[in-house]
Design an enzyme around this catalytic site. Structure first.
Site, PDB file in Angstrom:
ATOM      1  N   GLY A 165      -8.028 -10.403 -26.640  1.00 32.70           N
ATOM      2  CA  GLY A 165      -8.500 -11.292 -25.350  1.00 32.70           C
ATOM      3  C   GLY A 165      -9.904 -11.997 -26.933  1.00 32.70           C
ATOM      4  N   GLY A 172     -13.268 -14.813 -25.664  1.00 27.87           N
ATOM      5  CA  GLY A 172     -13.921 -15.611 -24.802  1.00 27.87           C
ATOM      6  C   GLY A 172     -15.259 -16.114 -26.533  1.00 27.87           C
ATOM      7  N   GLY A 222     -16.712 -13.338 -28.159  1.00 28.60           N
ATOM      8  CA  GLY A 222     -16.119 -13.631 -29.649  1.00 28.60           C
ATOM      9  C   GLY A 222     -14.756 -12.369 -29.118  1.00 28.60           C
ATOM     10  CG  ASP A 259     -20.981 -12.573 -16.017  1.00 24.51           C
ATOM     11  OD1 ASP A 259     -19.956 -14.130 -14.668  1.00 24.51           O
ATOM     12  OD2 ASP A 259     -19.784 -12.659 -17.088  1.00 24.51           O
TER      13      ASP A 259
END
Length: 535
Positions: free
Chosen positions: A225, A227, A230, A343
């Site tokens: 993945g 984001g 990085g 978060d």
């Protein structure tokens, strides 16, 4: 050949610094044994005080005397953090011994474990003892039988190591068998003002070449993945251990301080619903975190996928929500530090092979003092849609900010829809606003994900919607704390408070855009860094 351990060896191992000692002798056939009784001077003088596979150190004043031996972690983290080490320690992540690349870590100046569990071979030196132990898959530790004679004789242990303790000056070296991942060069994490002498745990530091080899030189085929921070890659170490590598982009908003913050925090946290860090790599201009690999990637990869969401039936969704609640409770209350995550979102919840949830990404987390429950900042970070209004607009964060984020996530778990990408008839609304309107109309059944089918218990789902709406109420004092949320989720007999208007932001301009980069990707560790300038 293996034989009975000489009584003088036991005397040296056990008697040092143990206070007044009384000796008796008894015979077993042709063998002569010597027994000792002593008056305890401290907690570590009590047999097995810290449970199996741990070390007892009485010399750090004001600190918990128990520490796990290298490569192990508390079997019962909750009890451990309350100062009860009787359950002892187990191997991290259930990793078993007898894999390629294993070795030994030295623990200095200790009384070695209970020698009734050891085997003795007086014909071997220390180097030969190491080789003998490494060849035997059941061997968990070794030591010299007589360090005073130049390291002659060999003691090996097979199974649990019981009653190890540190001495201030005497004692001897004990070598603990560990997996290859534990043999990285240790680096000390940053010291916090609240840390005691044992507040920092060492984090293995790995060479760039080792991680590059494990990820096939960061091949696109290994990429899990990406984001704003990085990319994340899957890797396989030489010993077969699977890892996830978070490689920070050189242009990432997560700089050195955020990187160090994440290493520092995760290294100290031990809970079944928090992701476990295995090490890091800091070399040249590269900064990487190495995590345990979780095969089912992140919650958003299931929850918001039209075909995969049906794999999450109601019981599993409730288990995920309850696990996340317990993880947050640990951060807010039960860990040695009071930590505000800042978060929490679906892409920062990772799932293991049994779909158990683990909270990840502590780069934006904040440590508060023991009695502190809130703070403020002029740099607001997190993900739009999961932020409480007082944090997004005023920069005030608290444990109740995390409660708000959990409430949003709980509504997403029930509905299978994103908060920041859900639009009903009003294009400026979101899932929180939609759920509130349905609640007022008495139509909350419409918010339940239909893909759960008959597995969903309607009454439980409606109760969870109410819990979610309680968590996102506008005023901080109206939101429950996580201990109350855990209780409400676990016990249907606990009465729920009446609801007040939730805090949700209408922002038609962005139409649900995640301000922390690509939150919509199905990534293993879609950890993002977003900045919203506070007003």
């Amino acid at each position: 050949m293996y034989g009975v351990i000489d009584a003088s060896i036991i005397t040296r191992m056990v008697v040092s610094e143990l206070g007044s000692v009384r000796r008796s002798t008894w015979h077993d056939g042709d063998r002569r044994w010597i027994g000792y009784w002593f008056a305890p001077k401290d907690q570590c003088d009590f047999y097995g005080n810290c449970g199996p596979n741990s070390n007892c150190n009485p010399y750090d004043a004001g600190q918990f005397e128990c520490t796990c031996l290298p490569g192990l972690e508390p079997k019962s983290p909750g009890d451990w953090n309350l100062g009860d080490g009787s359950a002892g320690c187990v191997r991290r992540g259930g990793v078993s011994v007898c894999r390629s690349g294993e070795g030994f870590v030295k623990v200095a100046r200790v009384k070695v474990p209970d020698t009734s569990k050891a085997r003795a071979n007086m014909s071997l030196n220390l180097k030969e003892c190491k080789e003998e132990c490494l060849r035997d898959c059941s061997c968990t530790a070794y030591a010299s039988a007589s360090e005073s004679l130049g390291g002659s004789g060999c003691l090996t242990w097979h199974g649990n190591l019981v009653d190890t303790r540190t001495f201030a000056d005497l004692g001897q070296d004990l070598y603990i068998r560990v997996d290859a991942i534990e043999l990285g060069t240790p680096i000390s994490t940053i010291k916090d003002r609240d840390d005691g002498p044992r507040g920092n745990r060492d984090v293995p530091l790995f060479d760039l070449s080792t991680i590059a080899s494990a990820t096939n030189n960061f091949s696109v085929l290994n990429k899990l993945g990406q984001g704003g921070f990085g990319s994340v890659y899957k890797g396989i170490m030489d010993n077969g251990l699977e890892i996830a590598v978070k490689r920070l982009s050189k242009l990432s908003g997560q700089g050195a301080e955020e990187f160090k913050n994440e290493v520092r925090l995760i290294a100290k946290l031990q809970h079944r619903n928090l992701v476990r860090i295995l090490g890091c790599c800091v070399e040249e201009d590269e900064k990487m975190l190495i995590y345990e690999y979780l095969p089912n990637k992140s919650l958003d990869a299931f929850l918001f996928d039209k075909t995969r969401r049906s794999l999450l039936d109601w019981r599993k969704r409730l288990e995920i929500a309850s696990g996340l609640a317990r993880g947050l409770l640990y951060l807010h209350q039960d860990s040695r530090l009071r930590i505000i995550h800042r978060d929490l979102k679906a892409s920062n919840v990772l799932l293991d092979e049994e779909m158990n949830p683990m909270i990840s990404d502590f780069s934006m987390a904040r440590i508060c003092g023991g009695d502190q429950i809130q703070g403020n900042t002029n740099r607001v970070v997190g993900t739009y849609g999961y932020m409480s209004s007082e944090y997004a607009m005023e920069g005030i964060f608290s444990i109740k900010s995390d409660v708000y984020s959990f409430g949003v996530l709980l509504l997403e778990i029930i509905s299978g829809k994103r908060n920041s990408a859900y639009y009903h008839e009003n294009p400026s609304s979101n899932l929180v606003g939609h759920a509130w309107e349905l609640w007022k109309e008495g139509n909350c059944e419409d918010a339940i994900d239909e893909s759960m089918g008959d597995s969903c218990t309607k009454e439980e789902a409606l109760r969870c919607i109410q819990i979610g709406l309680l968590c996102v109420q506008e005023f901080v004092d109206d939101r429950p704390n996580m201990s109350t949320v855990v209780l409400m989720l676990a016990n249907n007999d606990v009465a729920l408070a009446s609801l007040k208007r939730p805090a949700y932001v209408f922002k038609s301009k962005h139409h649900g855009t995640n301000l922390s980069a690509s939150d919509g990707t199905a990534s293993l560790n879609d950890i993002t860094v977003s900045t919203v300038e506070g007003r």
